[in-house]
Design a protein around this motif. Structure first.
Motif, short mmCIF file in Angstrom:
data_model
loop_
_atom_site.label_atom_id
_atom_site.label_comp_id
_atom_site.label_asym_id
_atom_site.label_seq_id
_atom_site.Cartn_x
_atom_site.Cartn_y
_atom_site.Cartn_z
N LEU A 1 0.58 3.89 11.46
CA LEU A 1 0.70 2.75 10.55
C LEU A 1 1.26 1.52 11.27
O LEU A 1 0.79 0.40 11.07
CB LEU A 1 1.57 3.11 9.35
CG LEU A 1 0.96 4.12 8.38
CD1 LEU A 1 2.02 4.65 7.43
CD2 LEU A 1 -0.21 3.51 7.62
N ILE B 1 -4.35 9.20 4.84
CA ILE B 1 -4.21 9.53 6.26
C ILE B 1 -4.71 10.96 6.38
O ILE B 1 -4.15 11.87 5.76
CB ILE B 1 -2.74 9.41 6.73
CG1 ILE B 1 -2.28 7.95 6.59
CG2 ILE B 1 -2.61 9.90 8.17
CD1 ILE B 1 -0.83 7.73 6.93
N VAL C 1 -3.99 4.52 0.48
CA VAL C 1 -4.66 4.74 1.75
C VAL C 1 -4.47 6.19 2.17
O VAL C 1 -3.33 6.64 2.32
CB VAL C 1 -4.08 3.81 2.84
CG1 VAL C 1 -4.68 4.12 4.19
CG2 VAL C 1 -4.30 2.35 2.47
N LEU D 1 5.07 5.45 2.88
CA LEU D 1 4.45 6.69 3.35
C LEU D 1 4.91 7.83 2.45
O LEU D 1 6.10 8.00 2.20
CB LEU D 1 4.86 6.98 4.80
CG LEU D 1 4.25 8.24 5.42
CD1 LEU D 1 2.74 8.12 5.53
CD2 LEU D 1 4.88 8.51 6.78
N VAL E 1 4.16 -0.80 3.69
CA VAL E 1 3.57 0.49 3.37
C VAL E 1 4.64 1.52 3.03
O VAL E 1 5.63 1.65 3.75
CB VAL E 1 2.71 1.00 4.55
CG1 VAL E 1 2.05 2.33 4.20
CG2 VAL E 1 1.67 -0.04 4.97
N LYS F 1 0.84 -1.19 0.00
CA LYS F 1 0.00 0.00 0.00
C LYS F 1 0.88 1.24 0.00
O LYS F 1 1.97 1.24 0.56
CB LYS F 1 -0.88 0.06 1.26
CG LYS F 1 -1.83 -1.10 1.46
CD LYS F 1 -3.17 -0.87 0.83
CE LYS F 1 -4.11 -2.04 0.90
NZ LYS F 1 -4.44 -2.54 2.21
N ILE G 1 -6.84 7.18 10.33
CA ILE G 1 -6.87 6.26 9.20
C ILE G 1 -8.00 5.27 9.46
O ILE G 1 -8.33 5.00 10.63
CB ILE G 1 -5.49 5.56 9.07
CG1 ILE G 1 -5.37 4.76 7.78
CG2 ILE G 1 -5.19 4.70 10.27
CD1 ILE G 1 -3.95 4.27 7.50
N ILE H 1 -5.12 -0.97 6.60
CA ILE H 1 -3.84 -1.68 6.56
C ILE H 1 -4.01 -3.00 7.30
O ILE H 1 -4.49 -3.02 8.43
CB ILE H 1 -2.72 -0.87 7.26
CG1 ILE H 1 -2.56 0.52 6.65
CG2 ILE H 1 -1.40 -1.65 7.26
CD1 ILE H 1 -2.02 0.55 5.26
N ALA I 1 0.53 4.99 1.47
CA ALA I 1 -0.26 5.82 2.37
C ALA I 1 0.16 7.27 2.17
O ALA I 1 1.35 7.59 2.27
CB ALA I 1 -0.04 5.40 3.82
#
Length: 175
Positions: free
Chosen positions: A134, A77, A75, A116, A114, A51, A103, A108, A53
Motif C-alpha cells: 500500500l 488485496i 480494495v 487495512l 487507507v 479506502k 493489488i 490506490i 483495503a
C-alpha cells in the motif's frame, strides 16, 4: 466480551499444537456479525479514510461492509494471480517458503488514506507485506485493524516497529 465468546477455537489446526481461532462462528451469528461491524464503524466513523483495503479472504468479509458503512471504496488485496487487471505485488516470507500478495495498480491513488483490515494478526507477515504494498502505491495507512490479535506471536509488535498503528477488537493470549 460479546465478540470473543462467539469465536471458536479449533485445536491442532492446521498443525498439531496450533489453537486456530475461527471467526466463522462469529460471522454466522447475526448479533455477533452486527456487533463486529458496528464496533469497527464506530471506531472509524470520524476518521478520514479514503479506502478500506481487505486482505484475502476474511478481510473481504469484514472490509466490504465496513467500507460501505463508512461511505468509502473497498480494495481487495489478493494472493498471486487472482486479480484480472494489471497488478503490483510484494513477496514475503512464510515459515516454509515465500508467498505473494497483489493489488490492482489503479486501486490506490497517491496520498489516499487507507484502513487495512483482516480477521487476525498472528506473525504479521501478510499484514506487513500489505502495508509495504500500500505504501509502495503511495497510500497512507491510517491503521491496521483486526478482529483478533494473538499478541504472544508478535505480529502486533512487528507492525508497530514499522510505524503502523494496530487495533484489534479482542485478544487471545498464550496461543
Amino acid at each position: 466480551m460479546a465478540i470473543k465468546s462467539r469465536i471458536r477455537t479449533v485445536p491442532h489446526y492446521p498443525h498439531h499444537g496450533i489453537m486456530f481461532r475461527d471467526i466463522t462462528t462469529l460471522l454466522k451469528d447475526p448479533v455477533g456479525l452486527r456487533i463486529t461491524i458496528d464496533e469497527l464503524v464506530n471506531r472509524y466513523r470520524e476518521v478520514k479514510i479514503d479506502k478500506v483495503a481487505g486482505i484475502e479472504s476474511r478481510g473481504f468479509i469484514l472490509g466490504a461492509p465496513l467500507a460501505y458503512a463508512l461511505g468509502v471504496g473497498f480494495v481487495p488485496i489478493r494472493k498471486k494471480g487472482k486479480l484480472p487487471a494489471e497488478t503490483i505485488g510484494h513477496d514475503y516470507q512464510l515459515e516454509y517458503g515465500t508467498d505473494r500478495i497483489e493489488i490492482h495498480t489503479d486501486a490506490i491513488a497517491e496520498g489516499e488514506r487507507v484502513l487495512l483490515v483482516d480477521d487476525l494478526i498472528a506473525t504479521g507477515g501478510t499484514a506487513e507485506a500489505a502495508c509495504i504494498l500500500l505504501e509502495k502505491m503511495g497510500g497512507k495507512i491510517v491503521e491496521c485493524c483486526f478482529v483478533i490479535d494473538l499478541p504472544d506471536i508478535g505480529g502486533h509488535a512487528r507492525l508497530e516497529k514499522l510505524g503502523q498503528r494496530v487495533f484489534a477488537l479482542c485478544e487471545f493470549e498464550g496461543d
